[in-house]
Design an enzyme around this catalytic site. Structure first.
Site, PDB file in Angstrom:
ATOM      1  CG  HIS A 106      61.588 -16.194 -53.808  1.00 32.39           C
ATOM      2  ND1 HIS A 106      62.026 -16.295 -53.683  1.00 32.39           N
ATOM      3  CD2 HIS A 106      60.688 -14.570 -53.848  1.00 32.39           C
ATOM      4  CE1 HIS A 106      63.208 -15.473 -52.607  1.00 32.39           C
ATOM      5  NE2 HIS A 106      62.594 -13.776 -53.934  1.00 32.39           N
ATOM      6  CD  GLU A 161      64.865 -12.698 -49.115  1.00 32.40           C
ATOM      7  OE1 GLU A 161      64.904 -13.763 -49.467  1.00 32.40           O
ATOM      8  OE2 GLU A 161      65.284 -11.987 -49.210  1.00 32.40           O
ATOM      9  CG  HIS A 163      60.284 -12.823 -48.483  1.00 33.32           C
ATOM     10  ND1 HIS A 163      60.830 -11.473 -48.223  1.00 33.32           N
ATOM     11  CD2 HIS A 163      61.065 -13.213 -49.894  1.00 33.32           C
ATOM     12  CE1 HIS A 163      61.339 -11.215 -49.528  1.00 33.32           C
ATOM     13  NE2 HIS A 163      61.435 -12.331 -50.301  1.00 33.32           N
TER      14      HIS A 163
HETATM   15  C1  GLA Z   1      64.509 -12.042 -52.637  1.00 28.73           C
HETATM   16  C2  GLA Z   1      64.743 -11.719 -53.738  1.00 28.73           C
HETATM   17  C3  GLA Z   1      65.030 -10.537 -54.094  1.00 28.73           C
HETATM   18  C4  GLA Z   1      63.155  -9.981 -54.573  1.00 28.73           C
HETATM   19  C5  GLA Z   1      63.008 -10.186 -52.918  1.00 28.73           C
HETATM   20  C6  GLA Z   1      61.470 -10.436 -53.498  1.00 28.73           C
HETATM   21  O1  GLA Z   1      65.520 -10.587 -51.748  1.00 28.73           O
HETATM   22  O2  GLA Z   1      66.286 -11.896 -54.051  1.00 28.73           O
HETATM   23  O3  GLA Z   1      65.298 -10.169 -55.902  1.00 28.73           O
HETATM   24  O4  GLA Z   1      62.425 -10.954 -55.653  1.00 28.73           O
HETATM   25  O5  GLA Z   1      63.109 -11.143 -52.629  1.00 28.73           O
HETATM   26  O6  GLA Z   1      60.400  -9.417 -53.549  1.00 28.73           O
END
Ligand code: GLA
Length: 346
Positions: free
Chosen positions: A105, A310, A177
């Site tokens: 991220h 996402e 997100h």
């Molecule tokens: C995404 C990642 C997860 C986690 C979330 C946030 O979905 O793939 O593994 O990191 O973000 O918590």
């Protein structure tokens, strides 16, 4: 369209305001410039009862300290970059790792941790966030000018527009997100929500939750959401890919033919969210564990408290054949749009 504004908290001794846009139908989006984060989304259920339908922490301190990603703008690159390594035009880069040996991220100081500048256009129903990401931030090349616009329409859409430029070739693959819980009560799990996705392939995960190289067919697996079905049929299944994570955290490949890519529906409230995107993927994560670092409405966020879709180019695209192009070059303008449309069904 109505606009209100109140102090949400302080960051580096400065007041950070939360802006709320409310449309004629009573749909309201609230957001803060910290992380260009959506902090609340209120919609009426089928009986007209207005409730927040997203997961949000309650204070700016919690956003800063715990980095929950809830509602935040994620980047420069959403998801994982294997070992934080990639090359552009034969030049190798090592960006800052923050999850084991990999980058997640956007790295340790991703876009969700930055205080953006905000401009408000009340008549257009827009919150416009801008941020200059300097060359070297989280190890990425290129100074970038990034703009994220949230628009609430009278047609009951929340439109997210991304626009970015760079002065040196770099990577850009943002997402938002936001986690939905359409019951309006985050104490209820999302297991009875129904999901439909225009996706005939998904990406199985390899070690460390990294995407594997191969796309796999959803046919005959719990990953098949081509017709709507309750999330619990996937999340609670004993499919090896799902069991090891106690839920979904998988990239789905979105079929190109359709503009509307997904529908999330919750029968009790009748609330429905439709997703439109120009990207080739949605990573579906079902909040697979309890998070007890902070409280929401006095309680830890439970396992399956929300679901996030996402939208992005497939994760780790820079290191995978056929996943998509996320290189942004000087002279180009990156543009992308994701729209969430809100409605109800009886
Ligand atoms: C995404 C990642 C997860 C986690 C979330 C946030 O979905 O793939 O593994 O990191 O973000 O918590």
């Amino acid at each position: 369209m109505e606009l209100t504004k109140k102090v949400f908290g302080q960051f580096k001794n400065k007041d950070v305001y939360e802006y709320t846009l409310t449309n004629e139908a009573g749909i309201a989006i609230s957001a803060i410039p910290f992380g260009a984060t959506l902090t609340k989304l209120v919609t009426p259920d089928k009986k007209g009862k207005r409730e927040n339908i997203t997961l949000n922490v309650e204070s700016l301190e919690d956003f800063v300290r715990h980095r929950p990603f809830y509602g935040a703008t994620i980047g420069r690159v959403a998801g994982r970059i294997t070992k934080g390594k990639f090359s552009i035009d034969g030049k190798e880069y090592q960006v800052d790792i923050n999850e084991g040996d990999n980058m997640l991220h956007g790295g340790p100081k991703g876009l969700d941790t930055k205080l953006w500048t905000i401009e408000v256009d009340e008549s257009a129903g827009q919150l416009v966030f801008t941020y200059e990401s300097k060359a070297g931030e989280n190890g990425f090349p290129g100074t970038m000018q990034i703009k994220v616009t949230y628009t609430l329409t009278e047609g009951n859409d929340w439109v997210i527009d991304y626009e970015a430029t760079t002065d040196e070739a770099t990577l850009f693959n943002p997402t938002n997100h936001v986690y939905f819980n359409l019951t309006g009560d985050i104490k209820q799990p999302i297991l009875d929500h129904q999901l439909e996705l225009a996706s005939s392939q998904y990406i199985p995960l390899a070690e460390e939750n990294l995407p594997s190289e191969e796309k796999a067919s959803v046919e005959g697996t719990p990953f098949d959401f081509q017709t709507a079905k309750p999330l619990k049929e996937a999340v609670l299944s004993d499919h090896e890919q799902i069991k090891q994570l106690a839920g979904l955290d998988h990239p789905f490949v979105l079929d190109k033919a359709q503009d509307q890519k997904g529908v999330l529906y919750e029968p009790e409230s009748g609330r429905e969210v439709s997703v439109y995107t120009d990207r080739n993927s949605a990573v579906v994560f079902t909040h697979n564990g309890e998070v007890d670092d902070y409280l929401i409405e006095g309680e830890p966020a439970k396992q399956y408290a929300g679901i996030t879709l996402e939208t992005q180019t497939l994760p780790d695209a820079i290191n995978k054949e056929g996943f998509g192009d996320i290189i942004l070059r000087p002279g180009e303008t990156f543009r992308s749009r994701t729209t969430y449309h809100f409605g109800t069904r009886d």
